[in-house]
Design an enzyme around this catalytic site. Structure first.
Site: not given
Ligand code: IFM
Length: 455
Positions: A18, A75, A119, A164, A291, A293, A362, A417
């Site tokens: 990324q 990280r 990752h 993930e 992680n 969200y 995250e 992504w």
């Molecule tokens: O950008 C991603 C990351 O690579 C993995 N977890 C979620 C993020 C946001 O979509």
């Protein structure tokens, strides 16, 4: 008001594909994401990670930004195809040297390096040989982990095997919206098993290599709520939690796959034949990364209810679950904002593994940032999201959950992504034309929050 423990770790997170760019430099070879991004129609605008944030050349500047923000830890992930370019076989010393430079620069600035070994950038030759559907990929991963641990063990503070695996298995091999872009239905669970096996083998290999650094794994957990108490909606929640959480948590922390999930997906027999792997998958770990969200309110399908595209279709069973729009505010990703769900998932893991240290590895949000005439980014939405989730962490600590650290996603705007550069998660803006970095208002807020918490 509860204060965070003095040794609470405040960090920021990124991932190799990324941000790094330099995809063909110093011996790096293609990963599945290079291939996927180059496949027409897979990534918005045809974006690729070829240049990304050019972190490969600018990492020193990025580490200095972190030092200015006052964070304790960084990280980042190691790109497998930089270290073992073909996936197995020859080791690329230049790749290891790069990560040593990153880690040493962090240490010079008082920032602890936390490494994720996977990752999502799988060396393409391994995908050509079956990818995560093949057991040999798990073995190759363990060898790559051993090599990296042996080479960098003296400079890395903590090791995370996988990021993930739900995304790798279900978005990659069922929904097909991530590399390698396959839609194989229940066979995606075979990929999940080999990822988990790879994790366990890697933990064993790194333990055998010695050293004190803690070893763990990162899962993206879904806070799941049933839309009502009806039997059908509770059943939908069971399915969503099963595939989204328990398929990974149970083998890792209980040494057993959830029988209901295997029955739902018709995979009981396949998994029974591999039950000997469970002891490896459940190899004791030192922490678990989470992680987080969003939370998902789910229901049985019914006219007028909204189906969540992030639940992988055509995974068997997904047609029986829809995600209900609760009316909560959403980020630019369309993800509802529910900070309390973070406490729920931490509590869910704690109930399974009392005493196991937890980290939020995250948490963050994407918004359509605007740059003011003075060059500033007043990202009030992202700041509010961040503040609300930091307060949720405080609540978790107040409840006695063993939360040891928080990593904001992400340090930098980056390649999101399948959304390419169209979604910005950074607390630091990246101008992709000039590669100029600008700390956003949310970044200043995080800096001040951390400073205040440290007293
Ligand atoms: O950008 C991603 C990351 O690579 C993995 N977890 C979620 C993020 C946001 O979509």
């Amino acid at each position: 008001m509860t204060t965070f423990p003095a040794d609470f770790v405040w960090g920021t997170a990124t991932a190799s594909y990324q941000i790094e760019g330099a995809v063909a430099e110093d011996g790096r070879r293609p990963s599945t994401w290079d291939t996927f991004a180059r496949t027409p129609g897979k990534v918005w605008n045809g974006d690729t990670g070829d240049v990304a944030c050019d972190h490969y050349h600018r990492f020193a500047e990025d580490v200095a930004i972190m030092a200015d923000l006052g964070v304790d830890a960084y990280r980042f992930s190691v790109a497998w195809p930089r270290v073992v370019p073909e996936g197995t076989g020859a080791v690329n010393q230049a790749g290891l040297d790069f990560y040593r430079r990153v880690a040493e620069t962090c240490l010079e600035h008082g920032v602890q390096p936390y490494v994720t070994l996977y990752h999502w950038d799988l060396p393409q030759p391994l995908e050509d040989a079956g990818g995560w559907l093949s057991r040999s990929t798990a073995e190759a991963f363990a060898e790559y982990a051993r090599i990296t641990h042996e080479a960098l063990g003296d400079v890395i503070g903590s090791w995370i095997t996988l990021n993930e695996p739900w995304c790798s298995a279900l978005l990659g091999y069922a929904a097909g919206v991530h590399a390698p872009g396959q839609q194989l239905g229940t066979r995606s669970l075979e990929a999940a098993h080999h990822l988990l096996l790879g994790h366990g083998l890697a933990v064993q290999a790194m333990r055998a290599d010695g050293g004190e650094a803690p070893l763990g794994i990162t899962l993206n957990l879904h806070a799941v709520r049933a839309a009502s108490d009806s039997e059908a909606d509770l059943e939908a929640a069971r399915r969503y939690d099963g595939l989204g959480n328990r398929l990974f948590l149970d083998p890792l922390l209980r040494g057993a796959y959830p029988e209901d999930v295997l029955a739902d997906t018709g995979t009981t027999e396949w998994f029974a034949e591999r039950s000997d792997d469970l002891a490896t998958i459940a190899e004791p770990i030192d922490f678990i990364g989470i992680n987080y969200y969003s939370a998902h309110t789910v229901a049985a399908p019914e006219d007028g209810r909204f189906s969540d595209p992030s639940l992988p279709t055509p995974t068997p069973g997904s047609e029986r679950v829809v995600t209900v729009d609760t009316g909560a505010e959403k980020t630019q990703m369309g993800w509802e904002i529910h900070p309390d769900g973070l406490v729920d998932v931490l509590a869910q893991v704690h109930a399974l593994a009392p005493g196991l240290p937890l980290y939020v590895t995250e948490n963050g949000s994407a918004w359509p940032d605007e740059v003011g005439p003075d060059g500033r980014v007043e990202d009030e939405d992202r700041r509010r999201y961040l503040e609300a989730h930091l307060e949720a962490c405080r609540e978790a600590v107040a409840r006695g959950l063993p939360l040891k650290g928080y990593f904001c996603w992400s340090l930098l705007d980056n390649f999101e992504w399948a959304f390419g550069y169209d979604r910005r998660f950074g607390i630091v803006r990246v101008d992709y034309e000039t590669q100029q970095r600008t700390v956003k208002r949310s970044g200043e807020f995080y800096r001040d929050f951390v400073a205040r918490e440290r007293g």
